[in-house]
Design a protein around this motif. Structure first.
Motif, PDB file in Angstrom:
ATOM      1  N   SER A  49       2.083  16.220  -0.400  1.00  0.00           N
ATOM      2  CA  SER A  49       1.059  16.033   0.629  1.00  0.00           C
ATOM      3  C   SER A  49       0.031  14.983   0.232  1.00  0.00           C
ATOM      4  CB  SER A  49       0.354  17.369   0.889  1.00  0.00           C
ATOM      5  OG  SER A  49      -0.699  17.225   1.804  1.00  0.00           O
ATOM      6  N   PHE A  50      -0.136  14.761  -1.074  1.00  0.00           N
ATOM      7  CA  PHE A  50      -1.176  13.866  -1.584  1.00  0.00           C
ATOM      8  C   PHE A  50      -0.567  12.609  -2.196  1.00  0.00           C
ATOM      9  CE2 PHE A  50      -3.895  12.274  -4.960  1.00  0.00           C
ATOM     10  CZ  PHE A  50      -5.137  12.251  -4.372  1.00  0.00           C
ATOM     11  N   PRO A  51      -1.061  11.439  -1.791  1.00  0.00           N
ATOM     12  CA  PRO A  51      -1.957  11.152  -0.662  1.00  0.00           C
ATOM     13  C   PRO A  51      -1.161  10.949   0.625  1.00  0.00           C
ATOM     14  CG  PRO A  51      -1.624   9.173  -1.956  1.00  0.00           C
ATOM     15  CD  PRO A  51      -0.819  10.249  -2.622  1.00  0.00           C
ATOM     16  N   SER A  52      -1.866  10.869   1.739  1.00  0.00           N
ATOM     17  CA  SER A  52      -1.211  10.721   3.045  1.00  0.00           C
ATOM     18  C   SER A  52      -0.710   9.300   3.251  1.00  0.00           C
ATOM     19  CB  SER A  52      -2.200  11.079   4.161  1.00  0.00           C
ATOM     20  OG  SER A  52      -1.715  10.662   5.412  1.00  0.00           O
ATOM     21  N   ASP A  53       0.598   9.162   3.465  1.00  0.00           N
ATOM     22  CA  ASP A  53       1.140   7.824   3.725  1.00  0.00           C
ATOM     23  C   ASP A  53       0.743   7.323   5.113  1.00  0.00           C
ATOM     24  OD1 ASP A  53       2.731   9.774   4.840  1.00  0.00           O
ATOM     25  OD2 ASP A  53       4.609   8.729   4.504  1.00  0.00           O
ATOM     26  N   ASN A  54       0.581   8.253   6.080  1.00  0.00           N
ATOM     27  CA  ASN A  54       0.130   7.838   7.413  1.00  0.00           C
ATOM     28  C   ASN A  54      -1.243   7.183   7.342  1.00  0.00           C
ATOM     29  OD1 ASN A  54       2.229  10.001   8.211  1.00  0.00           O
ATOM     30  ND2 ASN A  54       1.687   9.060  10.151  1.00  0.00           N
TER      31      ASN A  54
ATOM     32  N   SER B  81       1.732   9.311  -5.739  1.00  0.00           N
ATOM     33  CA  SER B  81       2.261  10.631  -5.389  1.00  0.00           C
ATOM     34  C   SER B  81       3.259  11.133  -6.431  1.00  0.00           C
ATOM     35  CB  SER B  81       2.933  10.573  -4.013  1.00  0.00           C
ATOM     36  OG  SER B  81       3.487  11.818  -3.661  1.00  0.00           O
ATOM     37  N   THR B  82       4.061  10.217  -6.965  1.00  0.00           N
ATOM     38  CA  THR B  82       5.055  10.585  -7.972  1.00  0.00           C
ATOM     39  C   THR B  82       4.401  10.949  -9.300  1.00  0.00           C
ATOM     40  OG1 THR B  82       6.682   9.112  -6.952  1.00  0.00           O
ATOM     41  CG2 THR B  82       7.110   9.798  -9.212  1.00  0.00           C
ATOM     42  N   MET B  83       3.335  10.240  -9.658  1.00  0.00           N
ATOM     43  CA  MET B  83       2.669  10.486 -10.937  1.00  0.00           C
ATOM     44  C   MET B  83       1.820  11.753 -10.921  1.00  0.00           C
ATOM     45  SD  MET B  83       1.544   6.698 -12.265  1.00  0.00           S
ATOM     46  CE  MET B  83       0.625   6.281 -10.775  1.00  0.00           C
ATOM     47  N   MET B  84       1.282  12.098  -9.756  1.00  0.00           N
ATOM     48  CA  MET B  84       0.419  13.283  -9.647  1.00  0.00           C
ATOM     49  C   MET B  84       1.266  14.546  -9.474  1.00  0.00           C
ATOM     50  SD  MET B  84      -2.737  12.195  -9.790  1.00  0.00           S
ATOM     51  CE  MET B  84      -3.736  13.449  -8.963  1.00  0.00           C
ATOM     52  N   PRO B  85       0.716  15.720  -9.823  1.00  0.00           N
ATOM     53  CA  PRO B  85       1.438  16.978  -9.577  1.00  0.00           C
ATOM     54  C   PRO B  85       1.761  17.138  -8.095  1.00  0.00           C
ATOM     55  CG  PRO B  85      -0.449  17.345 -11.015  1.00  0.00           C
ATOM     56  CD  PRO B  85      -0.582  15.942 -10.505  1.00  0.00           C
TER      57      PRO B  85
ATOM     58  N   SER C 229       0.827  -1.215   0.000  1.00  0.00           N
ATOM     59  CA  SER C 229       0.000   0.000   0.000  1.00  0.00           C
ATOM     60  C   SER C 229       0.857   1.259   0.000  1.00  0.00           C
ATOM     61  CB  SER C 229      -0.955  -0.002   1.198  1.00  0.00           C
ATOM     62  OG  SER C 229      -0.256   0.166   2.423  1.00  0.00           O
ATOM     63  N   LEU C 230       1.976   1.224   0.727  1.00  0.00           N
ATOM     64  CA  LEU C 230       2.868   2.383   0.739  1.00  0.00           C
ATOM     65  C   LEU C 230       3.592   2.544  -0.592  1.00  0.00           C
ATOM     66  CD1 LEU C 230       4.355   2.174   4.345  1.00  0.00           C
ATOM     67  CD2 LEU C 230       2.832   3.937   3.443  1.00  0.00           C
ATOM     68  N   ILE C 231       3.909   1.436  -1.245  1.00  0.00           N
ATOM     69  CA  ILE C 231       4.512   1.513  -2.582  1.00  0.00           C
ATOM     70  C   ILE C 231       3.524   2.142  -3.561  1.00  0.00           C
ATOM     71  CG2 ILE C 231       5.327   0.142  -4.538  1.00  0.00           C
ATOM     72  CD1 ILE C 231       6.495  -1.830  -2.480  1.00  0.00           C
TER      73      ILE C 231
END
Length: 241
Positions: A112-117, A81-85, A73-75
């Motif tokens: 900030s997007f999305p939250s890894d926590n 997150s990398t693909m999005m602005p 899920s974290l991957i």
């Protein structure tokens, strides 16, 4: 529609963050609440793992698969997150009320997007739910509390934690399949009677990493990345210019 959702996101953020700095006890609950996460996680794991009944093997297999689901899920979170602005945290992009005491957010140079926590906490909650409804609800309540605290402190927008939670829950449910339990968890559990000391040594290390969202692993990974990619100080300090 997009403008409406962005406005709603900002409105909910403002509604929560407006309480920050209003009461010192509330502020400290938001800042330090996550510190009980590890103890809560390990306590539930211990109760589920060592309960002696006919469902013990199934529970242990599900726990092992849950550890795999949290990592996956974290991957997925980082890939999205990398693909999005890149999205600056609300405390930097739109401003935030500060707690009533000196506090500095411990943040990595990530969007900030999305939250890894939210991602790993709700992945854990979904995994517990598949074993025990009460354990799942208890940890889901804790995950919701931490997610709300991140918005309260200006670290995340509500949409950040919502999407993170969806990623975590969906991954945990998708990975928890009978064939995966048998092939992965079944084979690992078969090693427990033969190599008990080494098995539990490695299991406790894995549990410690999962309970905090793989903090050591991520720090090592970030350090390796920065050997090849320069560190962007403007993002770390929230400078959108």
């Amino acid at each position: 529609m997009k403008d409406y959702l962005l406005g709603l996101d900002l409105s909910i953020y403002r509604a929560l963050n407006d309480f920050c700095g209003w009461n010192a006890v509330l502020d400290r609950l938001a800042v330090h609440g996550s510190s009980i996460g590890g103890a809560l996680f390990m306590g539930i794991i211990g109760a589920l793992w060592f309960s002696p009944d006919k469902e013990a093997t199934h529970r242990r297999q599900t726990i092992i698969i849950m550890l795999l689901a949290v990592a996956l899920s974290l991957i997925l979170n980082r890939a999205l997150s990398t693909m999005m602005p890149f999205r600056y945290r609300p405390m930097y992009s739109v401003g935030a009320h500060a707690p009533s005491f000196e506090w500095h957010a411990d943040q990595e140079n990530w969007s900030s997007f999305p939250s890894d926590n939210a991602t790993y906490l709700f992945a854990i909650a979904a995994g517990f739910w598949l074993i025990s409804r009460w354990a799942g609800l208890l940890f889901a309540a804790f995950a919701t509390y931490i997610a709300a605290s991140r918005v309260f402190l200006g670290i995340h927008f509500p949409s950040d934690v919502l999407v993170g939670a969806i990623i975590g829950i969906a991954t945990s449910i998708a990975v928890n399949r009978e064939v995966v339990r048998q092939v992965v968890a079944g084979r690992l559990l078969a090693l427990e009677p033969r190599y008990r000391a080494r098995f539990y040594c490695l299991l406790f290390i894995a549990l410690a990493e999962v309970s905090g969202g793989f903090p050591t692993t991520r720090h090592i990974g970030v350090a390796i990345v920065h050997l090849f990619v320069p560190y962007d100080a403007t993002r770390a300090h929230g400078n959108p210019s």
